[in-house]
Design an enzyme around this catalytic site. Sequence first.
Site, PDB file in Angstrom:
ATOM      1  N   LYS A  58      54.853  56.099  28.825  1.00 47.32           N
ATOM      2  CA  LYS A  58      55.772  57.204  28.525  1.00 47.32           C
ATOM      3  C   LYS A  58      55.769  57.549  27.034  1.00 47.32           C
ATOM      4  N   GLY A 191      40.533  57.700  40.687  1.00 47.46           N
ATOM      5  CA  GLY A 191      41.860  57.622  41.306  1.00 47.46           C
ATOM      6  C   GLY A 191      42.810  58.665  40.755  1.00 47.46           C
ATOM      7  N   GLY A 193      45.910  58.936  41.401  1.00 50.53           N
ATOM      8  CA  GLY A 193      47.248  58.446  41.711  1.00 50.53           C
ATOM      9  C   GLY A 193      48.131  58.605  40.483  1.00 50.53           C
ATOM     10  N   VAL A 194      49.164  57.794  40.426  1.00 48.89           N
ATOM     11  CA  VAL A 194      50.160  57.965  39.363  1.00 48.89           C
ATOM     12  C   VAL A 194      49.558  57.668  37.991  1.00 48.89           C
ATOM     13  N   GLY A 282      45.003  51.698  42.276  1.00 44.95           N
ATOM     14  CA  GLY A 282      46.083  50.927  42.878  1.00 44.95           C
ATOM     15  C   GLY A 282      46.185  49.537  42.280  1.00 44.95           C
ATOM     16  N   ARG A 283      47.186  48.807  42.713  1.00 46.53           N
ATOM     17  CA  ARG A 283      47.430  47.478  42.173  1.00 46.53           C
ATOM     18  C   ARG A 283      47.581  46.475  43.318  1.00 46.53           C
ATOM     19  N   ASP A 323      56.824  43.687  42.507  1.00 47.09           N
ATOM     20  CA  ASP A 323      55.486  44.106  42.940  1.00 47.09           C
ATOM     21  C   ASP A 323      54.798  43.084  43.831  1.00 47.09           C
ATOM     22  N   HIS A 455      76.571  75.311  33.350  1.00 41.58           N
ATOM     23  CA  HIS A 455      75.668  76.416  33.029  1.00 41.58           C
ATOM     24  C   HIS A 455      75.519  76.536  31.519  1.00 41.58           C
TER      25      HIS A 455
HETATM   26  P1  FAD Z   1      55.518  42.541  36.358  1.00 44.04           P
HETATM   27  O1  FAD Z   1      56.133  43.564  35.496  1.00 44.04           O
HETATM   28  O2  FAD Z   1      54.077  42.668  36.669  1.00 44.04           O
HETATM   29  O3  FAD Z   1      55.801  41.141  35.660  1.00 44.04           O
HETATM   30  C1  FAD Z   1      55.284  39.943  36.163  1.00 44.04           C
HETATM   31  C2  FAD Z   1      55.322  38.889  35.063  1.00 44.04           C
HETATM   32  O4  FAD Z   1      55.043  37.636  35.639  1.00 44.04           O
HETATM   33  C3  FAD Z   1      54.278  39.092  33.974  1.00 44.04           C
HETATM   34  O5  FAD Z   1      54.880  38.982  32.705  1.00 44.04           O
HETATM   35  C4  FAD Z   1      53.288  37.957  34.190  1.00 44.04           C
HETATM   36  O6  FAD Z   1      52.704  37.504  32.976  1.00 44.04           O
HETATM   37  C5  FAD Z   1      54.191  36.899  34.773  1.00 44.04           C
HETATM   38  N1  FAD Z   1      53.497  35.902  35.598  1.00 44.04           N
HETATM   39  C6  FAD Z   1      52.626  36.113  36.613  1.00 44.04           C
HETATM   40  N2  FAD Z   1      52.262  34.931  37.181  1.00 44.04           N
HETATM   41  C7  FAD Z   1      52.929  33.969  36.496  1.00 44.04           C
HETATM   42  C8  FAD Z   1      52.988  32.561  36.616  1.00 44.04           C
HETATM   43  N3  FAD Z   1      52.321  31.899  37.570  1.00 44.04           N
HETATM   44  N4  FAD Z   1      53.751  31.883  35.726  1.00 44.04           N
HETATM   45  C9  FAD Z   1      54.459  32.520  34.775  1.00 44.04           C
HETATM   46  N5  FAD Z   1      54.445  33.862  34.636  1.00 44.04           N
HETATM   47  C10 FAD Z   1      53.702  34.570  35.487  1.00 44.04           C
HETATM   48  N6  FAD Z   1      57.086  51.761  37.362  1.00 44.04           N
HETATM   49  C11 FAD Z   1      58.138  52.593  37.235  1.00 44.04           C
HETATM   50  O7  FAD Z   1      59.147  52.397  37.913  1.00 44.04           O
HETATM   51  N7  FAD Z   1      58.119  53.647  36.354  1.00 44.04           N
HETATM   52  C12 FAD Z   1      57.039  53.908  35.585  1.00 44.04           C
HETATM   53  O8  FAD Z   1      57.060  54.860  34.801  1.00 44.04           O
HETATM   54  C13 FAD Z   1      55.911  53.056  35.705  1.00 44.04           C
HETATM   55  N8  FAD Z   1      54.825  53.275  34.944  1.00 44.04           N
HETATM   56  C14 FAD Z   1      53.753  52.426  35.049  1.00 44.04           C
HETATM   57  C15 FAD Z   1      52.631  52.689  34.274  1.00 44.04           C
HETATM   58  C16 FAD Z   1      51.533  51.865  34.368  1.00 44.04           C
HETATM   59  C17 FAD Z   1      50.315  52.159  33.522  1.00 44.04           C
HETATM   60  C18 FAD Z   1      51.564  50.729  35.240  1.00 44.04           C
HETATM   61  C19 FAD Z   1      50.394  49.794  35.321  1.00 44.04           C
HETATM   62  C20 FAD Z   1      52.678  50.467  36.014  1.00 44.04           C
HETATM   63  C21 FAD Z   1      53.782  51.315  35.934  1.00 44.04           C
HETATM   64  N9  FAD Z   1      54.919  51.118  36.719  1.00 44.04           N
HETATM   65  C22 FAD Z   1      55.977  51.973  36.617  1.00 44.04           C
HETATM   66  C23 FAD Z   1      55.014  49.982  37.654  1.00 44.04           C
HETATM   67  C24 FAD Z   1      55.821  48.844  37.030  1.00 44.04           C
HETATM   68  O9  FAD Z   1      55.210  48.454  35.833  1.00 44.04           O
HETATM   69  C25 FAD Z   1      55.905  47.672  37.999  1.00 44.04           C
HETATM   70  O10 FAD Z   1      56.407  48.114  39.230  1.00 44.04           O
HETATM   71  C26 FAD Z   1      56.819  46.590  37.455  1.00 44.04           C
HETATM   72  O11 FAD Z   1      56.361  46.114  36.211  1.00 44.04           O
HETATM   73  C27 FAD Z   1      56.910  45.424  38.448  1.00 44.04           C
HETATM   74  O12 FAD Z   1      57.774  44.463  37.919  1.00 44.04           O
HETATM   75  P2  FAD Z   1      57.671  42.919  38.319  1.00 44.04           P
HETATM   76  O13 FAD Z   1      58.778  42.246  37.587  1.00 44.04           O
HETATM   77  O14 FAD Z   1      57.584  42.787  39.775  1.00 44.04           O
HETATM   78  O15 FAD Z   1      56.247  42.428  37.768  1.00 44.04           O
HETATM   79  P1  NAI Z   2      48.064  54.735  43.132  1.00 40.07           P
HETATM   80  O1  NAI Z   2      48.178  54.024  44.409  1.00 40.07           O
HETATM   81  O2  NAI Z   2      49.170  55.592  42.666  1.00 40.07           O
HETATM   82  O3  NAI Z   2      46.766  55.656  43.156  1.00 40.07           O
HETATM   83  C1  NAI Z   2      45.492  55.151  43.366  1.00 40.07           C
HETATM   84  C2  NAI Z   2      44.595  56.288  43.810  1.00 40.07           C
HETATM   85  O4  NAI Z   2      43.256  55.820  43.805  1.00 40.07           O
HETATM   86  C3  NAI Z   2      44.907  56.768  45.224  1.00 40.07           C
HETATM   87  O5  NAI Z   2      45.069  58.169  45.221  1.00 40.07           O
HETATM   88  C4  NAI Z   2      43.698  56.312  46.026  1.00 40.07           C
HETATM   89  O6  NAI Z   2      43.382  57.184  47.093  1.00 40.07           O
HETATM   90  C5  NAI Z   2      42.609  56.322  44.962  1.00 40.07           C
HETATM   91  N1  NAI Z   2      41.481  55.457  45.253  1.00 40.07           N
HETATM   92  C6  NAI Z   2      41.480  54.224  45.799  1.00 40.07           C
HETATM   93  N2  NAI Z   2      40.226  53.753  45.899  1.00 40.07           N
HETATM   94  C7  NAI Z   2      39.409  54.698  45.388  1.00 40.07           C
HETATM   95  C8  NAI Z   2      38.015  54.793  45.198  1.00 40.07           C
HETATM   96  N3  NAI Z   2      37.197  53.799  45.555  1.00 40.07           N
HETATM   97  N4  NAI Z   2      37.507  55.918  44.652  1.00 40.07           N
HETATM   98  C9  NAI Z   2      38.328  56.926  44.285  1.00 40.07           C
HETATM   99  N5  NAI Z   2      39.661  56.893  44.446  1.00 40.07           N
HETATM  100  C10 NAI Z   2      40.199  55.792  44.976  1.00 40.07           C
HETATM  101  O7  NAI Z   2      47.692  53.601  42.060  1.00 40.07           O
HETATM  102  P2  NAI Z   2      47.638  53.616  40.465  1.00 40.07           P
HETATM  103  O8  NAI Z   2      47.570  54.997  39.934  1.00 40.07           O
HETATM  104  O9  NAI Z   2      46.588  52.650  40.127  1.00 40.07           O
HETATM  105  O10 NAI Z   2      49.034  53.017  40.073  1.00 40.07           O
HETATM  106  C11 NAI Z   2      49.431  51.764  40.625  1.00 40.07           C
HETATM  107  C12 NAI Z   2      50.891  51.748  40.882  1.00 40.07           C
HETATM  108  O11 NAI Z   2      51.597  51.577  39.659  1.00 40.07           O
HETATM  109  C13 NAI Z   2      51.479  53.014  41.476  1.00 40.07           C
HETATM  110  O12 NAI Z   2      51.290  53.099  42.871  1.00 40.07           O
HETATM  111  C14 NAI Z   2      52.910  52.862  41.132  1.00 40.07           C
HETATM  112  O13 NAI Z   2      53.514  51.996  42.054  1.00 40.07           O
HETATM  113  C15 NAI Z   2      52.849  52.219  39.764  1.00 40.07           C
HETATM  114  N6  NAI Z   2      52.977  53.250  38.732  1.00 40.07           N
HETATM  115  C16 NAI Z   2      54.136  53.971  38.690  1.00 40.07           C
HETATM  116  C17 NAI Z   2      54.293  54.955  37.751  1.00 40.07           C
HETATM  117  C18 NAI Z   2      55.539  55.757  37.767  1.00 40.07           C
HETATM  118  O14 NAI Z   2      56.491  55.354  38.424  1.00 40.07           O
HETATM  119  N7  NAI Z   2      55.615  56.881  37.052  1.00 40.07           N
HETATM  120  C19 NAI Z   2      53.279  55.249  36.746  1.00 40.07           C
HETATM  121  C20 NAI Z   2      52.066  54.459  36.927  1.00 40.07           C
HETATM  122  C21 NAI Z   2      51.963  53.486  37.869  1.00 40.07           C
END
Ligand code: FAD
Ligand code: NAI
Length: 476
Positions: A58, A191, A193-194, A282-283, A323, A455
């Site tokens: 962001k 991809g 996606g988001v 995806g993740r 997650d 408004h």
């Molecule tokens: P995580 O945030 O992944 O945290 C897990 C933690 O566990 C990590 O610190 C890791 O080091 C630790 N860990 C793992 N295994 C172990 C172990 N065995 N021992 C000790 N520590 C360990 N979501 C939104 O809602 N809004 C957004 O705008 C948004 N933007 C995103 C942008 C990107 C680029 C990405 C990649 C993700 C985004 N997400 C967003 C998704 C969001 O980041 C995740 O849904 C969220 O972080 C999940 O939280 P969590 O606590 O489950 O896991």
């Molecule tokens: P995503 O699931 O949003 O999108 C992945 C995209 O990749 C899909 O459209 C899928 O069809 C495509 N794809 C999969 N395999 C492919 C292939 N072999 N070739 C081409 N396309 C392919 O996953 P993304 O963008 O990696 O984000 C992971 C997750 O992180 C999101 O689903 C979301 O949960 C979280 N996230 C949330 C954000 C937010 O809330 N604003 C911002 C970024 C991530």
Amino acid sequence: MSQFDVVVIGAGPGGYVAAIRAAQLGFKTACIDAGVNKAGDAPALGGTCLNVGCIPSKALLQSSEHFHAAQHDFAEHGITVGNVQFDAAKMIERKDAIVTKLTGGIKFLFQKNKVTSLFGTASFVGKNGDFWQLEVDDKGAKTTVEGKHIIVATGSTPRALPLVDIDNVNVLDNEGALNLTQVPAKLGVIGAGVIGLEMGSVWKRVGAEVTILEASSVFLGAADQQIAKEAFKYFTREQGLNIQLGVKLNKITSGSKVVVEYNNAKGEAQTAEFDKLIVAIGRVPNTHGLNAEAVGLQKDERGFIVVDGECRTNLPNVWAIGDVVRGPMLAHKASDEGVAVAERIAGQKPHLDFNTIPWVIYTDPEIAWVGKTEEQLKAEGVDYKKGTSGFAANGRALGLGKAKGTVKILADAKTDRILGVHMIGPMVSELISEGVVGMEFCASSEDIARIVHAHPTLSEVVHEAALAADKRALHG
Ligand code: FAD
Ligand code: NAI
């Protein structure tokens, strides 16, 4: 050896919030996290979200939006800024400062709430009476920690693409995509996606030519398709993102350039050459290092820890949230599950409604939704009505210079209860809360229509969409 009432594994938005809430409820609580900062030389709390996810993305979106506005939008306000320059390294520096501030903030919150923060990788060892035993490995230095309750919040990691390895130099995952200090002339993204859309938007706005290759033939399949189609039009026609749907990747070669060979939707063989390639397909849940097998912690075929509706695993007093379990991979979902689990441990009866978890995509315009899409309602045979309204004639949106987008409210045809709210437009990340609150309180579209909206505000479009659901729009 240390004993705790609650031990949380992972300090992402799921784990750190769960730990704070558990401590607030009077439990002796520890949180173990293995995350390190960008330099790799110090622990960094906050998980994916704060370090390499929500927050840094962001920050970059905002910087790139300012640059784009200075270049393209300021002139119509009568502001001349001359030759606008962009410094990618400076943008990354600002982003890093925000990350450092927020990750440090969690350290402070842990101290304030008396959460014991431990650094290292936690793995299950077994049981000692009522306590679960964990080993904490800090670069080879091992200690044992025991907890009556364990909350697993180990998050997720990027899904790998078998065709190519991530080196975060030329082929990037989310971490690399957030750290480019030069604008690539040609950026490829796998991809749409988001992450693909958010990161593609950042680098497009600051000058990269961006091509997004998406396997699915449907754009943003999880979103309401009316909104998705409108978004596709803005992103491709107006913003120049080259989004190709229905592609099939064949081969990726990474050298001085990254060469992607694929078939397009018509089945024609194509070759594209990029300076950098982001892979965002995806993740996957992260259970690496947990030694889940040793204690029989159950996972499903996709690697998610199996939990019930209240985040209970198959093991007594072992919980899992965020997650690493089913449901949307969103920070707010992880946090709310964390709070709920801490309260359940305390014997409370919290409720988390999975039907009202909002989604936001921080593109420009932003996309946000809560509840069912029209496609879902049709598939479920639900008799519904809808009201839509646009931002084009909204006074506040015009003043902001962001007068585009739509709000759509879907309500039950008989009861008028709101079933879904879908938005594309300015600041809909904030406006969606009205839909969430409405749905949580079982509001009807008439309820929203009868609420006074200030408004001139963007929220008047939500009001108007609610009026439209009852066929009494005033400005439509
Ligand atoms: P995580 O945030 O992944 O945290 C897990 C933690 O566990 C990590 O610190 C890791 O080091 C630790 N860990 C793992 N295994 C172990 C172990 N065995 N021992 C000790 N520590 C360990 N979501 C939104 O809602 N809004 C957004 O705008 C948004 N933007 C995103 C942008 C990107 C680029 C990405 C990649 C993700 C985004 N997400 C967003 C998704 C969001 O980041 C995740 O849904 C969220 O972080 C999940 O939280 P969590 O606590 O489950 O896991
Ligand atoms: P995503 O699931 O949003 O999108 C992945 C995209 O990749 C899909 O459209 C899928 O069809 C495509 N794809 C999969 N395999 C492919 C292939 N072999 N070739 C081409 N396309 C392919 O996953 P993304 O963008 O990696 O984000 C992971 C997750 O992180 C999101 O689903 C979301 O949960 C979280 N996230 C949330 C954000 C937010 O809330 N604003 C911002 C970024 C991530």
